[in-house]
Each structure stands twice: as C-alpha cells, then as structure tokens.
Design a protein around this motif. Sequence first.
Motif, PDB file in Angstrom:
ATOM      1  N   TYR A   1      -0.078  -2.669  -0.817  1.00 10.79           N
ATOM      2  CA  TYR A   1       0.646  -1.404  -0.403  1.00 10.79           C
ATOM      3  C   TYR A   1      -0.250  -0.231  -0.051  1.00 10.79           C
ATOM      4  O   TYR A   1      -0.990   0.202   0.369  1.00 10.79           O
TER       5      TYR A   1
ATOM      6  N   LEU B   1       5.269  -1.368  -0.061  1.00 14.66           N
ATOM      7  CA  LEU B   1       4.650  -2.513   0.744  1.00 14.66           C
ATOM      8  C   LEU B   1       4.111  -3.105   1.691  1.00 14.66           C
ATOM      9  O   LEU B   1       5.733  -2.937   2.733  1.00 14.66           O
TER      10      LEU B   1
ATOM     11  N   GLY C   1       4.730  11.663  -2.639  1.00 18.43           N
ATOM     12  CA  GLY C   1       6.564  11.792  -2.804  1.00 18.43           C
ATOM     13  C   GLY C   1       7.559  10.855  -2.043  1.00 18.43           C
ATOM     14  O   GLY C   1       8.621  10.410  -2.826  1.00 18.43           O
ATOM     15  N   MET C   2       6.752   8.927  -2.218  1.00 31.96           N
ATOM     16  CA  MET C   2       7.247   8.044  -1.588  1.00 31.96           C
ATOM     17  C   MET C   2       6.771   7.390  -2.185  1.00 31.96           C
ATOM     18  O   MET C   2       7.167   6.105  -1.862  1.00 31.96           O
ATOM     19  N   GLY C   3       6.104   6.954  -3.325  1.00 28.73           N
ATOM     20  CA  GLY C   3       6.124   5.650  -4.070  1.00 28.73           C
ATOM     21  C   GLY C   3       5.040   4.680  -3.405  1.00 28.73           C
ATOM     22  O   GLY C   3       4.136   5.313  -2.288  1.00 28.73           O
ATOM     23  N   LEU C   4       4.519   3.587  -4.210  1.00 25.90           N
ATOM     24  CA  LEU C   4       4.004   2.310  -3.968  1.00 25.90           C
ATOM     25  C   LEU C   4       5.267   1.102  -2.313  1.00 25.90           C
ATOM     26  O   LEU C   4       5.882   1.416  -2.900  1.00 25.90           O
TER      27      LEU C   4
ATOM     28  N   TYR D   1      -1.060  -8.236  -2.769  1.00 23.03           N
ATOM     29  CA  TYR D   1      -0.435  -7.571  -2.102  1.00 23.03           C
ATOM     30  C   TYR D   1      -1.232  -6.571  -1.659  1.00 23.03           C
ATOM     31  O   TYR D   1      -2.435  -6.115  -1.899  1.00 23.03           O
TER      32      TYR D   1
ATOM     33  N   PHE E   1      -4.018  -4.046  -9.860  1.00 18.76           N
ATOM     34  CA  PHE E   1      -4.254  -2.934  -8.990  1.00 18.76           C
ATOM     35  C   PHE E   1      -5.645  -2.665  -8.622  1.00 18.76           C
ATOM     36  O   PHE E   1      -6.849  -3.209  -9.862  1.00 18.76           O
ATOM     37  N   GLY E   2      -6.202  -2.839  -7.025  1.00 22.17           N
ATOM     38  CA  GLY E   2      -8.153  -2.266  -6.649  1.00 22.17           C
ATOM     39  C   GLY E   2      -7.613  -1.317  -6.845  1.00 22.17           C
ATOM     40  O   GLY E   2      -6.722  -0.269  -6.976  1.00 22.17           O
ATOM     41  N   PRO E   3      -9.053  -0.534  -7.217  1.00 18.02           N
ATOM     42  CA  PRO E   3      -9.453   1.290  -6.797  1.00 18.02           C
ATOM     43  C   PRO E   3      -8.507   2.000  -5.218  1.00 18.02           C
ATOM     44  O   PRO E   3      -8.606   3.028  -5.917  1.00 18.02           O
TER      45      PRO E   3
ATOM     46  N   PHE F   1      -3.317   0.586  -1.568  1.00 24.29           N
ATOM     47  CA  PHE F   1      -4.379  -0.552  -3.058  1.00 24.29           C
ATOM     48  C   PHE F   1      -3.655  -1.940  -2.656  1.00 24.29           C
ATOM     49  O   PHE F   1      -3.067  -2.120  -2.131  1.00 24.29           O
TER      50      PHE F   1
ATOM     51  N   GLN G   1       0.968  -6.912 -11.766  1.00 21.27           N
ATOM     52  CA  GLN G   1       0.038  -6.608 -10.591  1.00 21.27           C
ATOM     53  C   GLN G   1      -0.825  -5.740 -10.905  1.00 21.27           C
ATOM     54  O   GLN G   1      -0.855  -4.460 -11.720  1.00 21.27           O
TER      55      GLN G   1
ATOM     56  N   GLN H   1       0.632   4.304  -0.583  1.00 17.11           N
ATOM     57  CA  GLN H   1       0.674   5.134  -1.347  1.00 17.11           C
ATOM     58  C   GLN H   1       0.832   6.555  -0.059  1.00 17.11           C
ATOM     59  O   GLN H   1      -0.322   6.940  -0.640  1.00 17.11           O
TER      60      GLN H   1
ATOM     61  N   TYR I   1       2.288  -9.120   2.225  1.00 13.93           N
ATOM     62  CA  TYR I   1       1.589  -9.808   0.665  1.00 13.93           C
ATOM     63  C   TYR I   1       1.458 -11.258   0.990  1.00 13.93           C
ATOM     64  O   TYR I   1       2.222 -11.161   2.199  1.00 13.93           O
TER      65      TYR I   1
END
Lengths: 112, 115
Positions: free
Chosen positions: B35, B45, B40-43, B33, B106-108, B90, B104, B37, B48
């Motif tokens: 994403y 997508l 205030g809006m979250g992750l 995937y 996640f990468g850094p 991400f 999931q 970020q 994918y």
Amino acid sequence: EDQVTQSPEALRLQEGESSSLNCSYTVSGLRGLFWYRQDPGKGPEFLFTLYSAGEEKEKERLKATLTKKESFLHITAPKPEDSATYLCAVHSSGSSASKIIFGSGTRLSIRP
Amino acid sequence: NAGVTQTPKFRVLKTGQSMTLLCAQDMNHEYMYWYRQDPGMGLRLIHYSVGEGTTAKGEVPDGYNVSRLKKQNFLLGLESAAPSQTSVYFCASTLLGADGGYEQYFGPGTRLTVT
C-alpha cells in the motif's frame, strides 16, 4: 461503487470524555468490516473484525458495533494513550482479497 | 516472531533513480500486499499476491513492479522514480482463516522522498 467514509476527520477530547467515531460504508455485500489503530510513524494495528449487523466487539476502552450502513467505534473514558488515528476498512462480497477499501481515518487526540 | 518487517525505513531518491523495497513476514501468511499512504487519501493498494509466484495489480499499480519468489518475501520495485511517488509505503500480510477473515498485519512502513 464501494465506498468508505469516516467522520469526523479529527476529534479532540478531554481525558475521561467518552465519544464515538463513525464509519459509513456502501458496498455490494459486506464480508467483513475492520478497525485499525495507527500511531504516528507506525503501521496500522488490527483491532476488530465485524461480520454482520448487530455484532459488537470490545477491547479495553473500545467497543465496535455494526449496522447495515455504518460502524461505530465507541471509546469510553479515554486516556491520553488512546490518542491515535483510527482506520476503518471493508471487504465486500463478490471480490477477491484485494478489494479491501480503507477510509481516510479519524485522528483522535485525548488531552490529560 | 518479528511479524512483518520492511527495509529500508527511510530513503531519498532523485527523479529517475530506481530502488527496491523489501517486505518479509514470518507468520506463514499466504496473502501479501503493498500500500501507499498519502495525507487525506487513506491507504491505497498498489499490488498484491495471493501466494508464492503470483502477483496482481491493485488500485494504483502504475510505476511499480513486484515479485514474490518466496512465500515470506514480497518486493516492490520503482524502475524510474517520480516526485508523485513520494509517500509512505506499507506492506501487509493476511492468513486466510477458516472464517474467511482478512485482517491484515502491517509492517512499520518505508518513508520515501523523491526529489
């Protein structure tokens, strides 16, 4: 429409002061609810998966619980190293692996 | 076992420039995937992939393209960068387990600024 809401947006606690973070969800059918921890400048780190109402999981000072409408992340006697943003995500039934919806997170700060 | 890695970690682009973000995972995961970020809006997508050679659009795909030529790599491209694409990106991967778990990894992250 599937939705995930986390509260509060931010929480400041004293070391040792227990509390709970909330994740409310509205989905057509729950296949799984996930909790992640995210430290500043890093990617989210997986903590728990919950699948059905009544389920509980624990890891050190954290315990996640699930009802039909919400999940709680309880933190018992927190330490400063527990400071992070905690993310909740849900996977709804009838959808593909793409339909994993994240909340905006709760920023937790623990003062020594 | 490095998990999920992303390159580069930081990048500054001028409006209209192009770039490619690389994600690699060594866990033999099928699903990958991308994403973004934002505060205030979250992750959210972007795109994918459910396996090598496959890609699909997520929630916010406009302005991005992806490719998955090898199972372990997932590339995200910006053909003509815009300031609205300033964000932290991400990559994540998932092994579809026997219980259907989609946790999931996640990468850094890659912090991208478009001026």
